[in-house]
Structures are given as C-alpha cells and as structure tokens.
Design an enzyme around this catalytic site. Sequence first.
Site, PDB file in Angstrom:
ATOM      1  N   TRP A  90     -16.594   8.760 -37.348  1.00 40.47           N
ATOM      2  CA  TRP A  90     -17.002   9.078 -35.870  1.00 40.47           C
ATOM      3  C   TRP A  90     -17.450  10.967 -35.411  1.00 40.47           C
ATOM      4  CZ3 TRP A  90     -15.175   5.343 -32.421  1.00 40.47           C
ATOM      5  CH2 TRP A  90     -14.710   4.719 -32.647  1.00 40.47           C
ATOM      6  N   THR A 122     -25.136  -3.418 -28.649  1.00 42.37           N
ATOM      7  CA  THR A 122     -23.751  -2.763 -29.672  1.00 42.37           C
ATOM      8  C   THR A 122     -22.578  -3.686 -30.230  1.00 42.37           C
ATOM      9  OG1 THR A 122     -24.200  -1.092 -27.920  1.00 42.37           O
ATOM     10  CG2 THR A 122     -21.685  -1.441 -28.454  1.00 42.37           C
ATOM     11  N   GLY A 152     -25.845   1.560 -26.805  1.00 49.94           N
ATOM     12  CA  GLY A 152     -27.075   2.192 -26.932  1.00 49.94           C
ATOM     13  C   GLY A 152     -28.065   2.462 -26.368  1.00 49.94           C
ATOM     14  N   ALA A 155     -26.210   8.732 -33.325  1.00 50.54           N
ATOM     15  CA  ALA A 155     -25.638   7.720 -34.714  1.00 50.54           C
ATOM     16  C   ALA A 155     -26.529   8.019 -36.018  1.00 50.54           C
ATOM     17  CB  ALA A 155     -25.655   6.192 -34.744  1.00 50.54           C
ATOM     18  N   LEU A 188     -14.084  -3.131 -25.995  1.00 56.28           N
ATOM     19  CA  LEU A 188     -14.708  -2.687 -25.156  1.00 56.28           C
ATOM     20  C   LEU A 188     -13.193  -2.708 -23.966  1.00 56.28           C
ATOM     21  CD1 LEU A 188     -17.252  -4.630 -24.184  1.00 56.28           C
ATOM     22  CD2 LEU A 188     -17.214  -2.061 -24.896  1.00 56.28           C
ATOM     23  N   GLU A 233       1.550   3.754   2.145  1.00 58.00           N
ATOM     24  CA  GLU A 233       2.205   4.536   3.624  1.00 58.00           C
ATOM     25  C   GLU A 233       3.540   3.079   3.042  1.00 58.00           C
ATOM     26  OE1 GLU A 233      -2.258   4.239   4.669  1.00 58.00           O
ATOM     27  OE2 GLU A 233      -1.025   3.720   3.260  1.00 58.00           O
ATOM     28  N   ARG A 275     -12.135   5.164 -19.045  1.00 56.28           N
ATOM     29  CA  ARG A 275     -12.571   3.596 -18.994  1.00 56.28           C
ATOM     30  C   ARG A 275     -11.075   2.782 -17.957  1.00 56.28           C
ATOM     31  NH1 ARG A 275     -12.802   0.320 -25.520  1.00 56.28           N
ATOM     32  NH2 ARG A 275     -14.941   1.463 -26.208  1.00 56.28           N
ATOM     33  N   HIS A 303       0.581  -1.175   0.120  1.00 59.56           N
ATOM     34  CA  HIS A 303       0.190   0.088  -0.431  1.00 59.56           C
ATOM     35  C   HIS A 303       0.868   1.138   0.245  1.00 59.56           C
ATOM     36  CE1 HIS A 303      -3.622  -2.489   2.427  1.00 59.56           C
ATOM     37  NE2 HIS A 303      -3.132  -2.914   0.481  1.00 59.56           N
TER      38      HIS A 303
END
Length: 365
Positions: free
Chosen positions: A174, A200, A297, A166, A208, A51, A188, A49
């Site tokens: 795009w 999708t 979607g 879309a 993804l 610390e 993400r 961690h």
Amino acid sequence: MKPWLLTLALAEQAVGVSDPNPRVGCVIVSADGATILGQGHTQAAGGPHAEVMALHDAQARGHDVRGATVYVTLEPCAHHGRTPPCCDALVAAGVGRVEIAVGDPNPLVNGQGTARIAAAGIAVGHAPDDVALRARELNIGFFSRMERGRPWVRMKIAASLDGRTALPNGASQWITGADARADGHAFRKRAGAVLTGIGTVLADDPSLDVRLVETTKQPLRCVVDARLDTPTTARLFESASPVILFTASTDAARRAALEAGGAEIVDVPADGGRVDLRSVLDKLAARHVNELHVEAGARLNGALLQTGRVDELLLYVAPTLLGAGRAMADIGELQSLADARAFDFHEVAKVGADLRILARNRSVT
C-alpha cells in the site's frame, strides 16, 4: 445556531442510507426555543423523509408540535413520489415556523414546498449562509444531478509525493496508510456508484464495495469494459450489490457468460474504439446516481479528465518518493501550460501519516 448544528449532524447520518434521495435532517423545537420536541433524518428510498421522522419522534415523546419551529436542511418536498409531500405534513401538524437551510433543486419542488407552507400562514425563515453551504455540500451530487443532469464525479487517487500510483511492476499495496484507506471508503459510502476500468479489474481484481466503514447501502459497482474482458471469476461477483459493465462489445457469448455470472451489461456508443464516457455518465444519471466515485488507473483517469466532467480530485498523498512508476492520469502531452487541467484546492487535511487533498475543477468552483 445549536438547532442547526444538530440538524446538519442528523443529515450526515443519512449518508449511505437515503440515496438517491437527498440527505436531510430535521429538528423540531418548542416555540420558546427551550426544548427539542422531535428529530430525524431521511430514511432509505421509499421510507419516511426527515420531517416525517421528526414528527413521529415528537409524537412518540408525547410532545405537541403546534406552534413549534422546524429546522430542516432542505426545502420540504411538495410532490407525491414514493411518499406524500412533507410540506403538507408540516401544515397538518400546525407548526408555527419553518427554517430552511437550502432550497430543493428538484423541478417537482423548487420553491413550491416553501410557497405551500407560507400559503398556510406558517412563517418561513432561512439559515445563515454557512449552514446553507454545508447543507448544499452534503448533497452536492443531488444538486449536480438536478441542475446539470449528471452525477458529481469524484476521482480518488492514492499517490506518492512525486505523483506515482504504483511501481513500474504495478505494485501499489500500500502506498498510503490504513487511515487513508478507511477515509477513502467513507467517500465510497457517499457514492451511488463506484467506477473503474477493465485494466484495474485485470490487474488488481478489486471488489469495489464499502468494507472499512459501516454502511447500510452499498453503491453500484461499475466497470468500463469496451470488449467485455471482465473474468467471470472476478471478485466483483462475490458481493451481492449490482455489477454493471459498460461496453461497446457485441460478443454474444461473452455477454451471456457474464450475465449468467451476475453482471448487468449496458451498451454504450463507441468513441474511437473506446467506450463513450459521456454516455456512461448520462446513463448513471438516468439511474439516479448522485455521486460517482472513480477508482481507476491512469488511462481511464486521463480519458475522464479529457471529457471535462471530473468535478473533484480526492488525492491521498503519502510522504514517500517512489521514483519511476505509474502516473496519476494519462492526459497526453501538452504544448502549453495554458492547456493544463485547472483545479482549485478546496480542502487539505492530514489523515494518519498521509495528506488528503480535495481539489475542484475550476469550472465548477
């Protein structure tokens, strides 16, 4: 304030590294405040961690930390999980003071770390409110899972000025620019899991994963797929990170084919012919997912919004008008303005040529 700024910057370096553990930064400063003795941030789950990293850094530099002041963005842990308690490490090191930005909501800690440090005769202080707020924001998903038992749900949508995601024929690549797409991948990176719907997957064949920014840890990739229609040739299966399909299907042949292709099939109850989305969120929380990033979607977006569990909208708005096209979310027809899903603007920023809007569910702001 300078030690706090450094401590927060270190905590940010744990994004994409420490999940499901919180993102924590730690700085050790000499008693006179003149010298930084050591610094660090939380490593991958099972690793040191913040610390302990800072104590090791001070030792490597040849510094004695006795009597020093420790700045840490989250209350030092008080339980023995994958690693020993950090509060005990600070006590053993003989530090003189510990400044804590925000308490740890984990029931296994939740004040106990602070109490053990104070019981050892070490002074305990607290950060200014603005630092505490930033430390909590950085771990908003961890707080959500600990305090509410579910992930912080962030829904990402890229749209035109007139709210189209879309064209009627499905063309969407795009709408927003490269800067906005990279920024979306940075969000993400924050997530423990990315969720989309079968529509999708069939229309866009997404991977993804996080590609446009560097990351150490990839999120889980999840699909709401009531009938197990995901193709075994989907790009989802080209990456190494796990793929989870949430389904209500009992089709043994489809299940076997998808499992052979690398998918994990998770059964959830049906809800009117669809997958019960509340159950999906509960199962992700059980897998220690702190932040859930949704890229889907209109149908799944609408269904999630109707559960009331979407905490934040991450909207990228392009300076274009598309006219007829697909909507952001299908929430059905409302009879009154009072029935609208209410969000508050949390942050607005320009990203390249586009606008990024963070809007938070009014019930959690």
